[in-house]
Motif scaffolding. Structure first.
Motif, PDB file in Angstrom:
ATOM      1  N   GLN B 214      -0.992  15.356  -4.643  1.00 23.52           N
ATOM      2  CA  GLN B 214      -1.951  15.832  -3.648  1.00 23.52           C
ATOM      3  C   GLN B 214      -2.010  14.882  -2.444  1.00 23.52           C
ATOM      4  OE1 GLN B 214      -3.994  18.650  -4.097  1.00 23.52           O
ATOM      5  NE2 GLN B 214      -4.710  18.350  -1.996  1.00 23.52           N
ATOM      6  N   GLU B 215      -2.077  13.600  -2.750  1.00 15.86           N
ATOM      7  CA  GLU B 215      -2.156  12.600  -1.670  1.00 15.86           C
ATOM      8  C   GLU B 215      -0.939  12.707  -0.746  1.00 15.86           C
ATOM      9  OE1 GLU B 215      -2.259   8.533  -3.099  1.00 15.86           O
ATOM     10  OE2 GLU B 215      -1.631   7.771  -1.138  1.00 15.86           O
ATOM     11  N   VAL B 216       0.226  12.860  -1.358  1.00 18.88           N
ATOM     12  CA  VAL B 216       1.450  12.946  -0.559  1.00 18.88           C
ATOM     13  C   VAL B 216       1.456  14.232   0.256  1.00 18.88           C
ATOM     14  CG1 VAL B 216       3.973  13.047  -0.645  1.00 18.88           C
ATOM     15  CG2 VAL B 216       2.734  11.495  -2.175  1.00 18.88           C
ATOM     16  N   ASN B 217       1.084  15.336  -0.384  1.00 19.91           N
ATOM     17  CA  ASN B 217       1.038  16.619   0.333  1.00 19.91           C
ATOM     18  C   ASN B 217       0.064  16.563   1.511  1.00 19.91           C
ATOM     19  OD1 ASN B 217       2.855  17.615  -1.483  1.00 19.91           O
ATOM     20  ND2 ASN B 217       1.364  18.797  -2.672  1.00 19.91           N
ATOM     21  N   ASP B 218      -1.102  15.992   1.263  1.00 15.01           N
ATOM     22  CA  ASP B 218      -2.106  15.891   2.329  1.00 15.01           C
ATOM     23  C   ASP B 218      -1.590  15.026   3.477  1.00 15.01           C
ATOM     24  OD1 ASP B 218      -3.770  17.411   0.790  1.00 15.01           O
ATOM     25  OD2 ASP B 218      -5.119  15.778   0.206  1.00 15.01           O
ATOM     26  N   SER B 219      -0.912  13.952   3.132  1.00 11.71           N
ATOM     27  CA  SER B 219      -0.397  13.049   4.158  1.00 11.71           C
ATOM     28  C   SER B 219       0.644  13.756   5.023  1.00 11.71           C
ATOM     29  CB  SER B 219       0.221  11.810   3.491  1.00 11.71           C
ATOM     30  OG  SER B 219       0.856  10.995   4.446  1.00 11.71           O
ATOM     31  N   ILE B 220       1.504  14.506   4.350  1.00  9.62           N
ATOM     32  CA  ILE B 220       2.541  15.222   5.107  1.00  9.62           C
ATOM     33  C   ILE B 220       1.897  16.266   6.018  1.00  9.62           C
ATOM     34  CG2 ILE B 220       4.469  16.853   4.832  1.00  9.62           C
ATOM     35  CD1 ILE B 220       5.276  15.129   2.348  1.00  9.62           C
ATOM     36  N   LYS B 221       0.848  16.923   5.504  1.00 11.83           N
ATOM     37  CA  LYS B 221       0.145  17.913   6.314  1.00 11.83           C
ATOM     38  C   LYS B 221      -0.507  17.236   7.526  1.00 11.83           C
ATOM     39  CE  LYS B 221      -1.841  21.357   3.935  1.00 11.83           C
ATOM     40  NZ  LYS B 221      -2.915  21.930   3.089  1.00 11.83           N
ATOM     41  N   GLN B 222      -1.180  16.119   7.275  1.00 10.90           N
ATOM     42  CA  GLN B 222      -1.949  15.469   8.342  1.00 10.90           C
ATOM     43  C   GLN B 222      -1.085  14.641   9.294  1.00 10.90           C
ATOM     44  OE1 GLN B 222      -5.219  13.111   6.912  1.00 10.90           O
ATOM     45  NE2 GLN B 222      -6.204  13.028   8.925  1.00 10.90           N
ATOM     46  N   TRP B 223      -0.143  13.884   8.727  1.00  8.24           N
ATOM     47  CA  TRP B 223       0.614  12.930   9.568  1.00  8.24           C
ATOM     48  C   TRP B 223       2.094  13.288   9.696  1.00  8.24           C
ATOM     49  CZ3 TRP B 223      -3.182  10.475  11.679  1.00  8.24           C
ATOM     50  CH2 TRP B 223      -4.328  10.155  10.933  1.00  8.24           C
ATOM     51  N   ARG B 224       2.483  14.344   9.032  1.00  8.72           N
ATOM     52  CA  ARG B 224       3.895  14.757   9.006  1.00  8.72           C
ATOM     53  C   ARG B 224       4.783  13.672   8.423  1.00  8.72           C
ATOM     54  NH1 ARG B 224       4.363  19.538  11.180  1.00  8.72           N
ATOM     55  NH2 ARG B 224       2.680  20.264  12.514  1.00  8.72           N
ATOM     56  N   LYS B 225       4.228  12.859   7.570  1.00  2.52           N
ATOM     57  CA  LYS B 225       5.048  11.871   6.859  1.00  2.52           C
ATOM     58  C   LYS B 225       4.367  11.460   5.556  1.00  2.52           C
ATOM     59  CE  LYS B 225       3.783   9.055  10.810  1.00  2.52           C
ATOM     60  NZ  LYS B 225       4.229   8.208  11.882  1.00  2.52           N
ATOM     61  N   THR B 226       5.164  10.869   4.700  1.00  2.00           N
ATOM     62  CA  THR B 226       4.625  10.411   3.415  1.00  2.00           C
ATOM     63  C   THR B 226       3.666   9.243   3.652  1.00  2.00           C
ATOM     64  OG1 THR B 226       6.341   8.752   3.082  1.00  2.00           O
ATOM     65  CG2 THR B 226       6.819  10.988   2.273  1.00  2.00           C
ATOM     66  N   PRO B 227       2.787   8.966   2.682  1.00  2.00           N
ATOM     67  CA  PRO B 227       1.876   7.824   2.838  1.00  2.00           C
ATOM     68  C   PRO B 227       2.638   6.519   3.110  1.00  2.00           C
ATOM     69  CG  PRO B 227       1.182   9.178   0.976  1.00  2.00           C
ATOM     70  CD  PRO B 227       2.505   9.721   1.439  1.00  2.00           C
ATOM     71  N   ILE B 228       3.781   6.370   2.465  1.00  4.12           N
ATOM     72  CA  ILE B 228       4.543   5.128   2.639  1.00  4.12           C
ATOM     73  C   ILE B 228       5.115   5.024   4.053  1.00  4.12           C
ATOM     74  CG2 ILE B 228       6.721   4.013   1.925  1.00  4.12           C
ATOM     75  CD1 ILE B 228       5.786   4.649  -1.007  1.00  4.12           C
ATOM     76  N   LYS B 229       5.682   6.112   4.540  1.00  6.05           N
ATOM     77  CA  LYS B 229       6.199   6.107   5.911  1.00  6.05           C
ATOM     78  C   LYS B 229       5.050   5.910   6.902  1.00  6.05           C
ATOM     79  CE  LYS B 229       9.683   7.023   8.863  1.00  6.05           C
ATOM     80  NZ  LYS B 229       9.043   6.930  10.175  1.00  6.05           N
TER      81      LYS B 229
END
Lengths: 428, 428
Positions: B214-229
């Motif tokens: 979920q965290e990764v999906n949300d990050s991609i939705k919000q920032w267009r990148k993974t939390p790590i990127k």
């Protein structure tokens, strides 16, 4: 002999639901005769104060090979085939009755110390393991491992028959099972003979089934059916059966297990360590299959600690099912207790603390840092508790461990002799 | 103060390879000064006889929240969102310094008793945890949890700065980290401020990353990148960073972690229990990422037992990778020792038994049924040993536990007060 366990928090299964209540327990000889307030004039010979303890049914380990303690930590981090062919099998050929005797003493010490009151063992020289069970007071369900060796076939069946005559029901603590190792080590002809013997003696069957993907693939290639369908067609499941592993089972397999009342002995540590796979435990449970727990042998575990199996049964399946609610603490604890009794066909006598059942009871010491605060005793058992928290163990109304001290086993002697026998086998 | 540990089997890392040798260890004040035969006239104040013990570097727990001991077994078998919003967060709002103090004492007792000599904690009221670490003698790496609360932002940064001024380097055992909780609880603007503060103080960063899908999906939705990127682009990884979890990481993420020398604190129990997922540990290890181990907090574990993490790191990854050779015992043990030291940037001082390093050493009692026979000490530690086998714990040359007895903690008092504080919080 009358015994009272008082002041404890007691884990009861009420209408199938686990509850923890402050009740006292009255035991007379081998049986629980009172649960609640003990009647005046009960006249106990001994009172156990279970203050700050959780009192619960002893664990039932439904799949192990005690004598494999000899090979504990002998061969790890190896490919399965190398492990078996290069390490384990060559040593097993050199096994002696003496080695099995001492490894059984050590194994039973380890079981008692981790709260196990009964176990189902499949191995060789099992008369030694039975002897040790009788001497140490634990409850033992014993299957002489049967494999299709040249010349060995009839001999092994005869041995099973003799074990049955000599030991079945002995001291109310020994029960004999027929133990065909697996469909890949027993021909259909042999399996039919085993089934006929089990019919004749009226005993249950313990067998390894569908442990690895390879086994299933080979079975489909050879018999055009899964191992479970294969042995079902041979009539094995007409006897009460405990199938160890069942990692690679499909929906049809699960349907067969359910319909035939086959119990599954799930061995999470062994399955993980050998990379066998993740058994579809939740699916089996939901389908109504009785799933119990086992440690497997110490060569693939590498200890005999049921707390680890309870823990893994819960947390691994949560992750596999992507669902933090999967296999809750209560379900995992039932697998280790009442479901074990069901698997062995003795849930009328064992697996829970109820009036009329045998007194196979353990006391868990709650006065430990890792169990504090005690918001939820079921969670404490499943997610926190350690084998070393087992304070007292009672089997058949007799105290086998009290205040952490084994009453029927000389542990130093068992360790010394097991190490000596292991050294002789490995030549190390 | 001079100390000798003699007659033990000692786990050494020789050219990165774990070996077990019969050598003696000479300690002077906080440091190991001799390994091998102790020179004549060393003049020890005390000699520890490690006969039948395994002597090894203390475990380093690189991700925990000690004070969450208050919520141990309080809320299990729940969906993650319910668990957080209905159970944990409401209680955390009511936390007091006193509660954190006692839960830290209990937590440190649990850590020492399971062989942990140093830990990285992220939480609130961390000054209390630091106090307890100073009092009890353990090594503590402390990150005040930073979240983007209204009004809290500047205050939290100021607190980190004050903690650094007051405690960093204190008694040679305390080190302060900046602790931005996660990219989903810290805005980019806040993360940049945290990074600037870490630059200013010259400290490392501890952060939760990619724990759930979920965290990764949300990050991609919000920032267009993974939390790590995302945090990489914000410059976080320019500081030495320990990223907790990293369960859902792709190949690009792993590449970033490797290139930036980010260490991963892997928390197998917590990941399994919360159904977060299986971290690609073998892949990260093969890529050259430094993977260490953590217990996470007791509300998602539910104990602080590094033996369980070592065990799971090995056996779970074997099954996930369908390879019984994956993450062998040696690798898992390194994760818990030298890799932990690397993660904290102190592998020059800690994580192995070498002349010149700090004396953070544990003795494991091999005289246990589940460790017999001792075919392989590394396997014994990884696959069999229990926290309750830890016999003696030395940190910074001082004995914190000897013959199972805690020397710097009143355990009964810690348990009593933690339970009392927990009761006040939960109202139970």
């Amino acid at each position: 002999m009358k015994l009272i366990i008082k002041n404890g928090r007691v884990l009861l299964f009420e209408k199938d639901k686990a509850v923890v209540k402050k009740v006292d327990i009255g035991i007379e000889n081998s049986k629980i005769v009172q649960v609640g307030e003990i009647s005046e004039g009960f006249g106990a010979d001994k009172i156990i104060d279970a203050n700050n303890m959780l009192v619960m049914p002893g664990f039932i380990n439904t799949h192990t090979h005690l004598a494999m303690n000899l090979f504990r930590n002998y061969a790890d981090d190896m490919l399965l085939q190398d492990w078996l062919t290069k390490k384990i099998w060559p040593l097993e050929k050199k096994l002696t009755a003496e080695a099995v005797y001492w490894a059984s003493v050590l194994g039973i010490a380890e079981l008692i110390k981790s709260g196990v009151t009964g176990f189902l063992d499949m191995y060789f020289f099992v008369e030694e393991t039975i002897k040790v069970a009788l001497e140490t007071g634990v409850r033992a369900y014993i299957a002489r491992g049967l494999t299709d060796e040249p010349l060995g076939m009839e001999f092994q069946l005869k041995e099973t028959k003799e074990l049955y005559r000599k030991f079945d029901g002995k001291d109310g603590r020994i029960k004999i099972f027929a133990g065909p190792h697996a469909p890949y080590t027993c021909s259909p002809r042999y399996l039919k003979k085993v089934k006929a013997l089990a019919d004749e003696l009226g005993i249950g069957i313990h067998i390894h089934l569908s442990e690895t993907r390879q086994e299933v693939n080979d079975s489909i290639k050879q018999w055009r059916k899964t191992p479970i369908k294969h042995v079902y067609d041979l009539g094995i499941f007409e006897r009460p059966t405990i199938a160890a592993h069942c990692v690679h089972v499909d929906d049809d397999d699960i349907q067969i297990l359910k319909e035939c009342n086959v119990s599954v002995a799930y061995n999470p540590t062994s399955n993980l360590k050998l990379a066998s796979g993740f058994a579809p435990v939740e699916k089996m449970v939901k389908a109504g299959v009785n799933v119990s727990l086992g440690t497997d042998g110490a060569s693939s575990n590498n200890n005999l600690n049921m707390f680890e199996e309870i823990h893994l049964a819960s947390i691994v399946n949560k992750c596999v099912n992507n669902d933090a609610v999967s296999i809750p603490a209560e379900t995992a604890i039932k697998m280790a207790t009442i479901n074990g009794a069901k698997a062995l066909g003795v849930d009328g006598e064992l697996g829970s603390i109820d009036v009329g059942k045998k007194a196979d009871i353990i006391l868990i010491d709650l006065n430990k840092p890792h169990l504090c605060p005690l918001h939820n005793p079921l969670s404490a058992v499943c997610y926190c508790a350690q084998a070393s928290d087992v304070h007292t163990v009672i089997v058949d109304g007799k105290i086998l461990m009290e205040n952490y001290e084994l009453k029927t086993i000389d542990l130093e002697k068992a360790m010394y002799n097991t190490a000596r026998c292991a050294q002789k086998l490995t030549g190390a």
